[in-house]
Design a protein around this motif. Sequence first.
Motif, mmCIF file in Angstrom:
data_model
loop_
_atom_site.group_PDB
_atom_site.id
_atom_site.type_symbol
_atom_site.label_atom_id
_atom_site.label_comp_id
_atom_site.label_asym_id
_atom_site.label_seq_id
_atom_site.Cartn_x
_atom_site.Cartn_y
_atom_site.Cartn_z
ATOM 1 N N LYS A 94 1.061 -1.083 -0.058
ATOM 2 C CA LYS A 94 0.006 0.261 -0.289
ATOM 3 C C LYS A 94 0.711 1.438 -0.223
ATOM 4 O O LYS A 94 0.893 2.353 -0.911
ATOM 5 N N GLU A 95 2.019 0.733 0.612
ATOM 6 C CA GLU A 95 2.768 2.510 0.840
ATOM 7 C C GLU A 95 3.556 2.377 -0.480
ATOM 8 O O GLU A 95 3.460 3.932 -0.498
ATOM 9 N N ALA A 96 3.983 1.538 -1.261
ATOM 10 C CA ALA A 96 4.463 1.782 -2.486
ATOM 11 C C ALA A 96 3.742 2.029 -3.317
ATOM 12 O O ALA A 96 4.258 2.483 -4.146
ATOM 13 N N VAL A 97 2.152 1.876 -3.098
ATOM 14 C CA VAL A 97 1.043 1.880 -4.460
ATOM 15 C C VAL A 97 1.041 3.724 -3.702
ATOM 16 O O VAL A 97 0.904 4.648 -5.429
ATOM 17 N N LEU A 98 1.308 4.706 -2.520
ATOM 18 C CA LEU A 98 0.635 5.269 -2.342
ATOM 19 C C LEU A 98 2.258 6.372 -3.280
ATOM 20 O O LEU A 98 1.708 7.204 -3.432
ATOM 21 N N HIS A 99 4.037 6.073 -3.126
ATOM 22 C CA HIS A 99 4.605 6.990 -3.372
ATOM 23 C C HIS A 99 4.428 6.667 -5.238
ATOM 24 O O HIS A 99 4.836 7.834 -5.467
ATOM 25 N N GLU A 100 4.006 5.793 -5.155
ATOM 26 C CA GLU A 100 3.808 5.984 -6.592
ATOM 27 C C GLU A 100 2.372 6.875 -7.572
ATOM 28 O O GLU A 100 2.428 7.561 -8.260
ATOM 29 N N ASN A 101 1.275 6.731 -6.971
ATOM 30 C CA ASN A 101 0.598 7.813 -6.929
ATOM 31 C C ASN A 101 0.800 8.836 -7.072
ATOM 32 O O ASN A 101 0.404 9.667 -7.512
ATOM 33 N N LEU A 102 1.123 9.308 -6.063
ATOM 34 C CA LEU A 102 1.567 10.586 -5.219
ATOM 35 C C LEU A 102 2.482 11.547 -6.153
ATOM 36 O O LEU A 102 2.335 12.337 -7.281
ATOM 37 N N ALA A 103 3.984 10.626 -7.360
ATOM 38 C CA ALA A 103 4.743 10.910 -8.276
ATOM 39 C C ALA A 103 3.943 10.780 -9.732
ATOM 40 O O ALA A 103 3.764 12.458 -9.843
ATOM 41 N N TYR A 142 -0.634 23.067 -6.218
ATOM 42 C CA TYR A 142 -0.043 22.802 -7.044
ATOM 43 C C TYR A 142 1.106 21.695 -6.474
ATOM 44 O O TYR A 142 2.154 21.074 -6.783
ATOM 45 N N ASP A 143 0.928 21.318 -5.143
ATOM 46 C CA ASP A 143 1.302 20.124 -4.541
ATOM 47 C C ASP A 143 -0.372 18.546 -4.728
ATOM 48 O O ASP A 143 -1.202 19.559 -4.121
ATOM 49 N N VAL A 144 -0.129 17.660 -3.902
ATOM 50 C CA VAL A 144 -0.908 16.818 -3.378
ATOM 51 C C VAL A 144 -0.333 16.357 -1.916
ATOM 52 O O VAL A 144 1.043 15.894 -2.326
ATOM 53 N N HIS A 145 -0.905 15.874 -1.466
ATOM 54 C CA HIS A 145 -0.456 14.639 0.023
ATOM 55 C C HIS A 145 -1.576 13.922 -0.351
ATOM 56 O O HIS A 145 -2.869 13.701 -0.412
ATOM 57 N N SER A 146 -1.649 12.716 1.021
ATOM 58 C CA SER A 146 -1.894 11.920 1.369
ATOM 59 C C SER A 146 -3.248 12.843 2.133
ATOM 60 O O SER A 146 -2.761 13.347 3.218
ATOM 61 N N GLY A 147 -4.505 11.693 2.143
ATOM 62 C CA GLY A 147 -5.415 11.916 3.560
ATOM 63 C C GLY A 147 -5.671 10.995 4.475
ATOM 64 O O GLY A 147 -6.461 12.038 5.401
ATOM 65 N N ALA A 148 -4.335 10.427 3.946
ATOM 66 C CA ALA A 148 -5.045 9.420 4.318
ATOM 67 C C ALA A 148 -4.400 9.562 6.340
ATOM 68 O O ALA A 148 -2.907 10.161 6.419
ATOM 69 N N GLU A 149 -5.248 9.246 7.669
ATOM 70 C CA GLU A 149 -4.337 9.659 8.521
ATOM 71 C C GLU A 149 -3.747 7.931 9.261
ATOM 72 O O GLU A 149 -3.694 7.366 8.924
ATOM 73 N N GLY A 150 -3.173 8.304 9.910
ATOM 74 C CA GLY A 150 -1.779 7.857 10.843
ATOM 75 C C GLY A 150 -0.664 7.962 10.496
ATOM 76 O O GLY A 150 -0.085 8.916 9.487
ATOM 77 N N ALA A 151 0.131 6.885 10.451
ATOM 78 C CA ALA A 151 1.633 6.737 10.372
ATOM 79 C C ALA A 151 1.944 6.026 9.572
ATOM 80 O O ALA A 151 1.487 4.207 9.655
ATOM 81 N N ALA A 152 3.377 5.654 8.487
ATOM 82 C CA ALA A 152 3.486 4.380 8.195
ATOM 83 C C ALA A 152 4.659 4.248 8.887
ATOM 84 O O ALA A 152 5.102 4.254 9.903
ATOM 85 N N ARG A 153 4.974 2.958 7.969
ATOM 86 C CA ARG A 153 5.935 1.560 8.397
ATOM 87 C C ARG A 153 7.511 2.398 9.649
ATOM 88 O O ARG A 153 8.128 2.606 10.579
ATOM 89 N N ASP A 154 7.433 3.823 8.322
ATOM 90 C CA ASP A 154 8.804 3.921 8.844
ATOM 91 C C ASP A 154 8.784 5.406 9.775
ATOM 92 O O ASP A 154 9.589 5.806 10.816
ATOM 93 N N GLY A 155 7.741 5.446 10.754
ATOM 94 C CA GLY A 155 7.471 6.995 11.635
ATOM 95 C C GLY A 155 6.999 7.528 10.560
ATOM 96 O O GLY A 155 6.020 8.961 11.800
ATOM 97 N N THR A 156 6.726 8.142 9.663
ATOM 98 C CA THR A 156 6.051 10.004 9.131
ATOM 99 C C THR A 156 4.772 9.565 8.827
ATOM 100 O O THR A 156 4.148 8.311 8.715
ATOM 101 N N ALA A 157 4.724 10.229 8.951
ATOM 102 C CA ALA A 157 2.596 10.938 8.609
ATOM 103 C C ALA A 157 2.689 10.493 7.592
ATOM 104 O O ALA A 157 2.648 11.055 6.477
ATOM 105 N N TYR A 158 1.488 9.631 6.559
ATOM 106 C CA TYR A 158 0.928 10.430 4.721
ATOM 107 C C TYR A 158 0.651 10.971 5.254
ATOM 108 O O TYR A 158 0.886 10.920 4.069
ATOM 109 N N ALA A 159 0.294 11.900 5.834
ATOM 110 C CA ALA A 159 -0.568 12.904 5.088
ATOM 111 C C ALA A 159 1.423 14.357 4.932
ATOM 112 O O ALA A 159 0.631 15.338 4.623
ATOM 113 N N ALA A 160 1.753 13.415 5.294
ATOM 114 C CA ALA A 160 3.132 14.093 5.182
ATOM 115 C C ALA A 160 4.043 13.671 3.763
ATOM 116 O O ALA A 160 5.137 14.575 3.319
ATOM 117 N N TRP A 161 3.689 13.155 3.186
ATOM 118 C CA TRP A 161 3.931 12.317 1.360
ATOM 119 C C TRP A 161 3.413 13.582 0.937
ATOM 120 O O TRP A 161 3.404 13.866 0.014
#
Length: 121
Positions: free
Chosen positions: A36-45, A102-121
Amino acid sequence: SGLGFTLIELLVVLAIIATLLSLAAPRYFQHVERSKEAVLHENLATLRDAIDQYHADKGVWPESLAKLADDHYVRAVPVDPVSDSAETWTTVPPADGSGGVYDVHSGAEGAARDGTAYAAW
């Protein structure tokens, strides 16, 4: 000795199956989260690239993510795999105060496995 299994034999087999499942299940869920995290990175890119292409072509920022799909910069607004919705993206306007996205971020709540918030991606 009959042709069937005794209750003890069945319980031993079930205990072995339960032990194997208890080892496999956590790894399965870790892989699901990782994918899911890999797909989120790809969708944001993909969205960020489409926003940049839109701006380069038209000289203005798109009014919304849906505008990117309407003008065929993406086939459809992708789904955020963590929130499981295409409606939860949070958009960032340009710093110069002009309208648009100008930019887009995830609106998902919570944090990823590395501890960063999804909203900060």
